[in-house]
Design a protein around this motif. Structure first.
Motif, PDB file in Angstrom:
ATOM      1  N   GLU A  79      -2.122   6.494  -4.476  1.00  0.00           N
ATOM      2  CA  GLU A  79      -1.757   5.892  -3.195  1.00  0.00           C
ATOM      3  C   GLU A  79      -0.462   5.086  -3.303  1.00  0.00           C
ATOM      4  OE1 GLU A  79      -3.841   3.162   0.289  1.00  0.00           O
ATOM      5  OE2 GLU A  79      -4.595   3.060  -1.768  1.00  0.00           O
ATOM      6  N   GLU A  80      -0.312   4.303  -4.367  1.00  0.00           N
ATOM      7  CA  GLU A  80       0.866   3.458  -4.488  1.00  0.00           C
ATOM      8  C   GLU A  80       2.130   4.254  -4.786  1.00  0.00           C
ATOM      9  OE1 GLU A  80      -1.399   3.309  -8.468  1.00  0.00           O
ATOM     10  OE2 GLU A  80      -1.835   3.392  -6.302  1.00  0.00           O
ATOM     11  N   GLU A  81       2.003   5.566  -5.036  1.00  0.00           N
ATOM     12  CA  GLU A  81       3.164   6.404  -5.332  1.00  0.00           C
ATOM     13  C   GLU A  81       3.451   7.418  -4.221  1.00  0.00           C
ATOM     14  OE1 GLU A  81       2.139   8.101  -9.078  1.00  0.00           O
ATOM     15  OE2 GLU A  81       2.559   6.265 -10.213  1.00  0.00           O
ATOM     16  N   MET A  82       2.763   7.271  -3.073  1.00  0.00           N
ATOM     17  CA  MET A  82       2.981   8.224  -1.985  1.00  0.00           C
ATOM     18  C   MET A  82       4.438   8.247  -1.538  1.00  0.00           C
ATOM     19  SD  MET A  82      -0.318   8.051   0.556  1.00  0.00           S
ATOM     20  CE  MET A  82       0.032   6.379   1.136  1.00  0.00           C
ATOM     21  N   ALA A  83       5.077   7.062  -1.501  1.00  0.00           N
ATOM     22  CA  ALA A  83       6.460   6.997  -1.019  1.00  0.00           C
ATOM     23  C   ALA A  83       7.407   7.792  -1.904  1.00  0.00           C
ATOM     24  CB  ALA A  83       6.916   5.537  -0.939  1.00  0.00           C
TER      25      ALA A  83
END
Length: 487
Positions: free
Chosen positions: A412-416
């Motif tokens: 989730e924290e790497e979606m960007a």
């Protein structure tokens, strides 16, 4: 004419055979008589006889008891048979096509450790968790190797006999015993028209902890298994119920050949909005509610398509589910489970929100109680459903694999960073990143987080931490987007 005259459950100690028997005996017209040919007792300890035949008569002529079981007029009778039970009847059982064979398996390492603990505590059945006796097993490599060898020889003998006589058996894994549909399928296979509405909940799993927590010297266990582990016996057994691949939950972009395979409890809404926005459409324009046939057609119609899913940190995921499904009383709330947590477990949940008495300390206590419930629920120690929202993400991905695996698994924290690059690979060269999930209410995880919750999450979701390499939870850092195309 009935298909079978009797049945036998080929199993061994600590494989779940007591639980299977309890459910078979709940079916009208089916009777299981325990370990009818155990050389040390008949049926059960302290039992005197079965169908009028006592232990002395059975030992003198085991065929007489088999004949009595076959001749039961109004029921299909059977028993549990272990590899060290009376060998004189085994060939007769295996050769008889009118004898239904049920073969129950369990990870041999787990059954061995459970057997060692039961011998140490003297507790072979458990119906009340408050009376559970805890202990750690002393692992003996030579003893375990003999245990595995005996089980394998026994099962190979069964398999060979079935092959040469053209018979089939009903094969069960330990984890299948918690699936109502499988147990009812067994009832149908035995020829019974009866079906269970619920599984027996009197027997409790005695040793639900991870394997390494159940042995006195985990390092010695690992060393011994490195020498004899030919069949991956050292894996931690999975007690979570298996499911279908959840194809109806998959969503596809209106035009871009991207398919999102959501893991419940993750950032589903945020990713769905991003996926629709790639084509300038609202979320309701996404293709969804696929059948497997329809999804195969979509995949054929979109050559070069990409499939992806998004992982969420186990502690953050559990907290989001707790706030949205348990704490909330609105749409989507799990009201029956909430009532159970209030009445049976005494969680300090407010009747409604906002509630000025429900502060951060109460929220932390309630959330920790929810984690304890999830731990028991995943271990099969409750009579409530195991919902996909708190099923381990490793298990959900395993279930998906029955249909198809995602090409990309993103944190989730790497979606960007990764999702715009994925969109570029699918032909959308300019794509923004998905929105971050809104903070949980009435308190965020940051408001209550401490090392105690990290430790609890590692207990509940040991499999996710191990397989995905999660560290203790920290507030998500901003990840720089990946530039698509040449630099």
């Amino acid at each position: 004419m009935a298909r079978f005259d009797l049945f036998v459950v080929f199993a061994d100690m600590r494989t779940g055979s007591n639980f299977l028997e309890a459910n078979l005996n709940a079916l009208p017209g089916i009777r299981c008589h325990g370990e009818a040919f155990n050389p040390h007792f008949i049926g059960y300890p302290k039992r005197d006889q079965i169908l009028g035949i006592d232990r002395t008569a059975r030992d003198a002529d085991p065929g007489a008891l088999l004949a009595a079981l076959r001749a039961a007029p109004d029921t299909l009778d059977g028993f549990r048979y272990f590899h060290d039970h009376d060998p004189r009847i085994l060939d007769d059982l295996l050769a008889d096509p009118r004898c239904a064979k049920i073969v129950l398996n369990r990870n041999p390492l787990e059954s061995y450790v459970s057997w060692k603990i039961a011998r140490q505590t003297g507790q072979w059945k458990l119906t009340d968790m408050s009376r559970r006796k805890a202990a750690r097993a002393a692992f003996d490599g030579a003893e375990f190797e003999r245990h595995v060898s005996g089980l394998q020889d026994f099962q190979l003998r069964i398999l060979h006999a079935l092959q040469v006589t053209g018979q089939s058996a009903f094969w069960l894994d330990y984890e299948d015993l918690k699936r109502l549909d499988v147990v009812n399928g067994l009832a149908a296979w035995l020829g019974s028209e009866a079906r269970l509405e619920a599984l027996d909940d009197t027997l409790k799993r005695q040793n639900p902890a991870p394997l390494e927590a159940k042995v006195a010297d985990p390092a010695a266990l690992e060393k011994e298994l490195a020498r004899i582990d030919r069949f991956h016996l050292s894996r931690t057994p999975n007690l979570e119920p298996r499911r279908g691949p959840a194809v109806p939950s998959f969503v596809a972009a209106p035009e871009t050949p991207l398919l999102y395979m959501p893991l419940r409890g993750g950032p589903e809404a945020e990713v769905a909005r991003w996926l629709a926005a790639l084509d300038g459409a609202p979320p309701e324009a996404l293709e969804a509610n696929f059948t497997q046939k329809e999804l195969r057609q979509w995949m054929r119609a979109h050559p070069g398509h990409r499939r992806f899913t998004v992982l969420r940190h186990p502690l953050a995921r559990a907290h989001a589910v707790f706030c949205a499904r348990i704490l909330s009383t609105g749409e989507g709330a799990f009201r029956r489970i909430r009532r159970h947590l209030l009445r049976q477990r005494g969680l300090p949940l407010p009747e409604a929100l906002p509630d000025p008495r429900y502060d951060a300390a109460a929220h932390r206590a309630a959330f920790e109680g929810f984690l304890d419930f999830v731990k028991d629920n995943l271990a099969g120690l409750t009579n409530l459903r195991t919902d996909p929202h708190w099923t381990s993400q490793a298990q959900l991905l395993h279930d998906m694999s029955a249909f198809a695996l995602p090409d990309l698994v993103v944190r989730e924290e790497e979606m960007a960073a990764w999702l715009p690059a994925l969109a570029a690979a699918a032909g959308r060269e300019v794509a923004s990143a998905p929105d971050g999930a809104p903070g949980d209410t009435p308190f965020t995880l940051r408001d209550i987080h401490d090392t105690g919750l990290d430790a609890k999450a590692r207990q509940v979701y040991a499999r996710d931490f191990r397989q995905f390499g999660f560290a203790d939870w920290r507030p998500a850092a901003v990840t720089r987007p990946v530039r698509a195309g040449p630099r």
